[in-house]
Design a protein around this motif. Structure first.
Motif, short mmCIF file in Angstrom:
data_model
loop_
_atom_site.label_atom_id
_atom_site.label_comp_id
_atom_site.label_asym_id
_atom_site.label_seq_id
_atom_site.Cartn_x
_atom_site.Cartn_y
_atom_site.Cartn_z
N GLN A 211 0.81 -1.21 0.00
CA GLN A 211 0.00 0.00 0.00
C GLN A 211 0.85 1.27 0.00
OE1 GLN A 211 -3.28 -0.08 -0.44
NE2 GLN A 211 -3.09 -2.31 -0.56
N LYS A 212 2.07 1.13 0.45
CA LYS A 212 2.97 2.29 0.52
C LYS A 212 3.43 2.73 -0.86
CE LYS A 212 6.77 3.72 3.55
NZ LYS A 212 7.79 3.22 4.49
N ALA A 213 3.60 1.78 -1.77
CA ALA A 213 4.14 2.06 -3.10
C ALA A 213 3.03 2.54 -4.04
CB ALA A 213 4.83 0.82 -3.66
N LYS A 214 2.40 3.66 -3.68
CA LYS A 214 1.25 4.16 -4.43
C LYS A 214 1.62 4.67 -5.82
CE LYS A 214 0.22 7.12 -1.27
NZ LYS A 214 -0.45 8.24 -0.60
N HIS A 215 2.88 5.07 -5.99
CA HIS A 215 3.28 5.69 -7.25
C HIS A 215 3.15 4.75 -8.45
CE1 HIS A 215 6.95 3.63 -5.91
NE2 HIS A 215 7.34 3.63 -7.17
N ILE A 216 3.19 3.44 -8.19
CA ILE A 216 3.10 2.48 -9.30
C ILE A 216 1.68 2.48 -9.87
CG2 ILE A 216 3.47 0.09 -10.02
CD1 ILE A 216 5.37 -0.21 -7.63
N ALA A 217 0.69 2.41 -8.99
CA ALA A 217 -0.70 2.48 -9.45
C ALA A 217 -0.99 3.82 -10.10
CB ALA A 217 -1.65 2.24 -8.27
N THR A 218 -0.43 4.89 -9.56
CA THR A 218 -0.63 6.22 -10.15
C THR A 218 -0.10 6.25 -11.57
OG1 THR A 218 -0.48 7.32 -7.99
CG2 THR A 218 -0.06 8.67 -9.93
N ALA A 219 1.07 5.65 -11.79
CA ALA A 219 1.66 5.61 -13.14
C ALA A 219 0.76 4.84 -14.10
CB ALA A 219 3.05 4.99 -13.09
N GLY A 220 0.14 3.78 -13.60
CA GLY A 220 -0.79 3.03 -14.44
C GLY A 220 -1.98 3.88 -14.84
N LYS A 221 -2.52 4.66 -13.91
CA LYS A 221 -3.66 5.53 -14.20
C LYS A 221 -3.30 6.62 -15.20
CE LYS A 221 -5.67 4.78 -9.61
NZ LYS A 221 -5.91 5.39 -8.28
N LYS A 222 -2.04 6.99 -15.23
CA LYS A 222 -1.60 8.04 -16.14
C LYS A 222 -1.18 7.49 -17.51
CE LYS A 222 -0.39 11.38 -12.61
NZ LYS A 222 -1.46 12.30 -13.09
N GLY A 223 -1.43 6.20 -17.73
CA GLY A 223 -1.18 5.62 -19.04
C GLY A 223 0.25 5.23 -19.30
N LEU A 224 1.06 5.13 -18.24
CA LEU A 224 2.46 4.75 -18.42
C LEU A 224 2.65 3.25 -18.58
CD1 LEU A 224 4.34 7.15 -15.98
CD2 LEU A 224 4.58 7.05 -18.46
N GLY A 225 1.60 2.49 -18.33
CA GLY A 225 1.71 1.05 -18.45
C GLY A 225 0.57 0.34 -17.75
N VAL A 226 0.72 -0.96 -17.59
CA VAL A 226 -0.35 -1.82 -17.06
C VAL A 226 -0.08 -2.16 -15.60
CG1 VAL A 226 -1.45 -4.08 -17.28
CG2 VAL A 226 -0.84 -2.78 -19.33
N TYR A 227 -1.04 -1.83 -14.74
CA TYR A 227 -0.93 -2.15 -13.31
C TYR A 227 -1.71 -3.41 -12.95
CZ TYR A 227 -1.00 -1.59 -8.24
OH TYR A 227 -0.85 -1.80 -6.89
N ASP A 228 -2.78 -3.67 -13.66
CA ASP A 228 -3.62 -4.84 -13.38
C ASP A 228 -2.82 -6.11 -13.63
OD1 ASP A 228 -5.49 -6.86 -13.25
OD2 ASP A 228 -6.96 -5.87 -14.54
N ARG A 229 -2.60 -6.87 -12.57
CA ARG A 229 -1.76 -8.07 -12.66
C ARG A 229 -2.31 -9.07 -13.66
NH1 ARG A 229 1.10 -11.40 -13.58
NH2 ARG A 229 2.58 -12.57 -12.30
N GLN A 230 -3.61 -9.12 -13.83
CA GLN A 230 -4.21 -10.08 -14.76
C GLN A 230 -3.87 -9.76 -16.21
OE1 GLN A 230 -8.41 -10.03 -13.79
NE2 GLN A 230 -8.15 -11.67 -12.28
#
Length: 354
Positions: A326-345
């Motif tokens: 939960q601390k590493a929020k920047h990864i999910a943020t990057a996904g929301k900004k279109g930098l890549g895929v955060y959804d593990r599936q």
């Protein structure tokens, strides 16, 4: 006047204007189709797929150092799997041309013990040369020259050989290209106020970037992998992003989304030969460093960071340390900004052993 709404409007304006007026770089032209296909430079990650290749070589660490020949073999097999090519030259030509000036962005803050390994960088250099890139058109870099030296990378600004130097004190910063944000602790702002200037290495010296971080936790951001290594190594005035409630988010994602970086970064290769699950980014805790014995390759920094976060978090739990997910929020943020895929599936994780 509604002061709160006015502040929010100004904040959004600053971010959008910083992205709009800064130097946009040369772009990557013919590489855009490839990045779209394997999940990198995309406008939205929704419904997209990304590929991450993990290459393992059991027992590669001998007397605390990796075996150089095995590292090269890992690099070759990883690139073959990522690109579908069967020669080193063809695999690397997927991303680079002989006319490119290629910057290899390493993570040297951990000294000899926990930095990007010279053996990994040397394998990249040999591969680039095989693809036709001139030796002197390869630049190993980070923010601070003294970090490069302590990690085992001798400085070279000459006209022969691979170059190696830092933004400080050598290259300096580009006052015309910056990331501007009020999502910070204003008391920690440095000379450039709400602006973080990009290194001239990024904006002027190179046409392409390979990001080569280390797999390790981070006491503030949770983990430092592709996104954190790239963002905070490319700009100045970063201490302001670290305190609560920010913890390097959203700055890590937004700096990587800036055209100055986004249009030049073509490949991410994580050095996870040895990794750290606590005490990073410059851990002196030898008992929290383990031999992961892997390289991770891909064009999607979000997908790679998501895989790396899971591995670090699992290692922490195995050793009775609290989760950093939960601390590493920047990864999910990057996904929301279109930098890549955060959804593990939607991440295709290819695991190889060599």
């Amino acid at each position: 006047m509604d002061t709160k709404n006015n502040d929010l409007s100004r904040r959004n304006f600053l971010k959008h204007s910083a992205f709009g007026i800064a130097g946009l770089g040369a772009g990557i032209g013919g590489f855009e189709g490839l990045q779209w296909a394997i999940g990198s430079d995309i406008p939205s990650s929704a419904g997209k797929k990304s590929t991450v290749v993990g290459v393992k070589s059991s027992g590669i660490i001998s007397a605390g150092k990796p075996e150089a020949e095995n590292v090269q073999r890992m690099m070759n097999e990883g690139m073959f799997a990522l690109t579908g090519k069967r020669t080193i030259a063809d695999a690397w030509k997927t991303f680079f041309t002989p006319e490119d000036v290629v910057g290899i962005k390493i993570n040297p803050i951990g000294g000899i013990k926990l930095s990007t390994r010279p053996e990994v960088v040397n394998a990249i250099i040999r591969s680039l040369i095989a693809a036709g890139v001139k030796e002197n058109n390869i630049i190993i870099w980070d923010r601070f020259s003294y970090h490069l030296i302590t990690a085992g990378f001798p400085l070279n600004q000459g006209n022969s050989g691979v170059r190696c130097y830092g933004t400080e004190p050598t290259a300096g910063y580009d006052k015309k290209t910056y990331y501007e944000s009020l999502d910070d602790d204003f008391s920690l702002r440095q000379d450039d106020g709400a602006r973080s200037l990009f290194s001239t290495i990024v904006t002027q010296h190179v046409s392409a970037i390979i990001n080569v971080p280390v797999m390790k936790d981070h006491g503030i951001a949770g983990v430092t992998l592709c996104l954190k290594n790239l963002a905070f190594g490319a700009v100045n005035n970063t201490p302001r992003f670290h305190p609560s409630p920010y913890f390097c988010d959203p700055a890590s994602a937004e700096v990587c989304a800036h055209p100055a970086l986004r249009e030049k970064v073509r490949l991410h290769i994580v050095d996870a030969l040895q990794a750290c699950f606590d005490g990073g980014p410059a851990s002196m805790k030898t008992w929290t460093i383990w031999n992961e014995e892997r390289l991770f390759l891909g064009t999607d920094p979000v997908a790679i960071d998501r895989i790396g976060l899971e591995i670090i978090d699992r290692k922490r739990k195995e050793n009775n340390y609290p989760s950093v997910f939960q601390k590493a929020k920047h990864i999910a943020t990057a996904g929301k900004k279109g930098l890549g895929v955060y959804d593990r599936q939607n991440i295709d994780f290819i695991e190889l052993s060599v």
